[in-house]
Design an enzyme around this catalytic site. Sequence first.
Site, PDB file in Angstrom:
ATOM      1  N   LYS A   1       0.858  -1.200   0.000  1.00 11.66           N
ATOM      2  CA  LYS A   1       0.000   0.000   0.000  1.00 11.66           C
ATOM      3  C   LYS A   1       0.879   1.229   0.000  1.00 11.66           C
ATOM      4  CE  LYS A   1      -4.540   0.877   0.434  1.00 11.66           C
ATOM      5  NZ  LYS A   1      -5.684   0.005   0.141  1.00 11.66           N
TER       6      LYS A   1
HETATM    7  P1  NAD Z   1     -12.908   7.734  -2.800  1.00 12.66           P
HETATM    8  O1  NAD Z   1     -11.808   8.704  -2.814  1.00 12.66           O
HETATM    9  O2  NAD Z   1     -13.559   7.376  -4.090  1.00 12.66           O
HETATM   10  O3  NAD Z   1     -14.042   8.231  -1.784  1.00 12.66           O
HETATM   11  C1  NAD Z   1     -13.750   8.574  -0.465  1.00 12.66           C
HETATM   12  C2  NAD Z   1     -14.987   9.174   0.164  1.00 12.66           C
HETATM   13  O4  NAD Z   1     -14.727   9.370   1.559  1.00 12.66           O
HETATM   14  C3  NAD Z   1     -15.382  10.532  -0.404  1.00 12.66           C
HETATM   15  O5  NAD Z   1     -16.776  10.580  -0.538  1.00 12.66           O
HETATM   16  C4  NAD Z   1     -14.917  11.499   0.675  1.00 12.66           C
HETATM   17  O6  NAD Z   1     -15.671  12.704   0.732  1.00 12.66           O
HETATM   18  C5  NAD Z   1     -15.161  10.659   1.918  1.00 12.66           C
HETATM   19  N1  NAD Z   1     -14.430  11.162   3.087  1.00 12.66           N
HETATM   20  C6  NAD Z   1     -13.139  11.568   3.163  1.00 12.66           C
HETATM   21  N2  NAD Z   1     -12.869  12.021   4.392  1.00 12.66           N
HETATM   22  C7  NAD Z   1     -13.997  11.884   5.117  1.00 12.66           C
HETATM   23  C8  NAD Z   1     -14.367  12.169   6.451  1.00 12.66           C
HETATM   24  N3  NAD Z   1     -13.470  12.688   7.299  1.00 12.66           N
HETATM   25  N4  NAD Z   1     -15.627  11.876   6.859  1.00 12.66           N
HETATM   26  C9  NAD Z   1     -16.525  11.366   6.001  1.00 12.66           C
HETATM   27  N5  NAD Z   1     -16.244  11.068   4.719  1.00 12.66           N
HETATM   28  C10 NAD Z   1     -15.001  11.324   4.287  1.00 12.66           C
HETATM   29  O7  NAD Z   1     -12.326   6.429  -2.082  1.00 12.66           O
HETATM   30  P2  NAD Z   1     -12.804   4.911  -2.234  1.00 12.66           P
HETATM   31  O8  NAD Z   1     -11.992   4.273  -3.303  1.00 12.66           O
HETATM   32  O9  NAD Z   1     -14.286   4.855  -2.293  1.00 12.66           O
HETATM   33  O10 NAD Z   1     -12.298   4.297  -0.859  1.00 12.66           O
HETATM   34  C11 NAD Z   1     -13.069   4.396   0.340  1.00 12.66           C
HETATM   35  C12 NAD Z   1     -12.564   3.369   1.351  1.00 12.66           C
HETATM   36  O11 NAD Z   1     -12.681   2.064   0.785  1.00 12.66           O
HETATM   37  C13 NAD Z   1     -11.103   3.512   1.763  1.00 12.66           C
HETATM   38  O12 NAD Z   1     -10.958   3.140   3.108  1.00 12.66           O
HETATM   39  C14 NAD Z   1     -10.395   2.516   0.865  1.00 12.66           C
HETATM   40  O13 NAD Z   1      -9.167   2.071   1.407  1.00 12.66           O
HETATM   41  C15 NAD Z   1     -11.425   1.403   0.850  1.00 12.66           C
HETATM   42  N6  NAD Z   1     -11.301   0.493  -0.301  1.00 12.66           N
HETATM   43  C16 NAD Z   1     -11.356   0.961  -1.582  1.00 12.66           C
HETATM   44  C17 NAD Z   1     -11.252   0.063  -2.644  1.00 12.66           C
HETATM   45  C18 NAD Z   1     -11.387   0.501  -4.069  1.00 12.66           C
HETATM   46  O14 NAD Z   1     -11.418  -0.376  -4.948  1.00 12.66           O
HETATM   47  N7  NAD Z   1     -11.480   1.781  -4.373  1.00 12.66           N
HETATM   48  C19 NAD Z   1     -11.055  -1.303  -2.380  1.00 12.66           C
HETATM   49  C20 NAD Z   1     -11.020  -1.747  -1.060  1.00 12.66           C
HETATM   50  C21 NAD Z   1     -11.149  -0.834  -0.025  1.00 12.66           C
END
Ligand code: NAD
Length: 427
Positions: free
Chosen positions: A112
């Site tokens: 990561k």
């Molecule tokens: P993203 O950047 O597309 O979205 C992140 C979201 O979180 C946004 O809506 C943002 O406004 C919100 N956010 C940020 N800070 C915040 C706060 N303090 N309070 C409330 N909301 C807040 O990211 P993503 O890809 O959707 O990832 C989200 C989570 O899922 C992360 O923890 C990531 O590690 C995990 N994840 C993502 C994937 C993937 O394929 N993208 C896979 C596994 C896990």
Amino acid sequence: METIKKKSAKKGMYENVMKQYDQAADIMNLHGGIRKILANTNNEIVVHFPVKLDDGTIEVFTGYRVQHNNALGPYKGGLRYHPTVDIDAARALAMWMTWKSAIAGLPYGGGKGGIQIDPSKYSEAELERITRRFTYALGDNIGPDLDIPAPDVNTNAKIMAWIADTYSSIKSPSVRQKNMHVVTGKPVYSGGLAGRDRATGFGVVVNIKNWAKTNNIDLKDKTFIVQGFGNVGYWASHFLIKEGAKLIAVQDASGTIVADNGIDPESLLDHTKNNSGNVAGFVDAAEFENGGFFGIKCDIVIPAALGNQITEENCETIQAQVIAEGANGPVNTEAERILLDKGIQIIPDILCNSGGVIGSYYEWLQNKRSENWKISMVLDMIEDKIIDAYDRVVETSQKHNVSWRVGAYVVALERLEQTYKERGVFP
Ligand code: NAD
């Protein structure tokens, strides 16, 4: 509008993953030497690199890539662009990736990384230069058979395309095209997989459906709330609505919106597209003024933003039946104990959001074989793998009489332990 706590987003993530690890290692009596190996990261790469900004000034950025373990295959895991990215956050997230890949039965290890940056402060042209220069700085520390990044918070398919293009451009012309699978989560025309965009949210909902089936629960008319309306939050909402459930509140970095009659995720997505990605100001919902978001009465909570959002400070208010961890590390160990005592089930991140890495694996295979796969086939394959993993986790948890999280760790650690026992430790 409710003020969102940003400070705690990364605090203790590494401590949290180590507590979880120790608990599972004790339960299964993990071999002492292997326990030492897996408690450490293999490589930790920190790069400082200069980038010229639009106004001609030069800024130096710090990027990270932590490679936790590659006993099962190349390191695999996302790149995050966020102010909370640092070496501890990258370590914790890399470890979770090792367990996640192992539970899903993938030939991958865990890695990561990312850049400590608030991307909203930079233009698209600046972000492109930052991404390309970061890729250049990482050099051959990543590679299609060594370490394969993917999207995470604030990174997306476009950023993956810039990385693939930069990485392959610095290779000799004869092997250039063989390097596009240095990253997954690319746009479809650039070798991306149809369905990778929705894979994580889709997988979250496959898990929720499994949970509902196990507990004889009908998802129709069940209410849910989502924290984070980015890739994972939107797609999880999209698929859960299809099961007849109702989205009644969403929180993101811009604020919190509620609507007892339900929020249409497609209209909310349209709104965010014209509002810098933010949910605030959505006309078909009210702004949430008081109390904690997670205490909103509902059946299902989907944290899909950052780590450490549900802690001992706010977990007592949760009234839901299940928490489906779309985000990595959203519930800390203290909160988990309290929630389990209250009878609230938690589908752990390393199982719940594994649809993303499973989708990435199929993209990587598709690239290696120079093929283009159909979305229906991809989603079916992801569903099959998640159902297998879910069944194994539930069975192992029952066998050891432990939580699903500890059960999931045991599934991962047994696979890694067996691999080390078969191969031994060089020399
Ligand atoms: P993203 O950047 O597309 O979205 C992140 C979201 O979180 C946004 O809506 C943002 O406004 C919100 N956010 C940020 N800070 C915040 C706060 N303090 N309070 C409330 N909301 C807040 O990211 P993503 O890809 O959707 O990832 C989200 C989570 O899922 C992360 O923890 C990531 O590690 C995990 N994840 C993502 C994937 C993937 O394929 N993208 C896979 C596994 C896990």
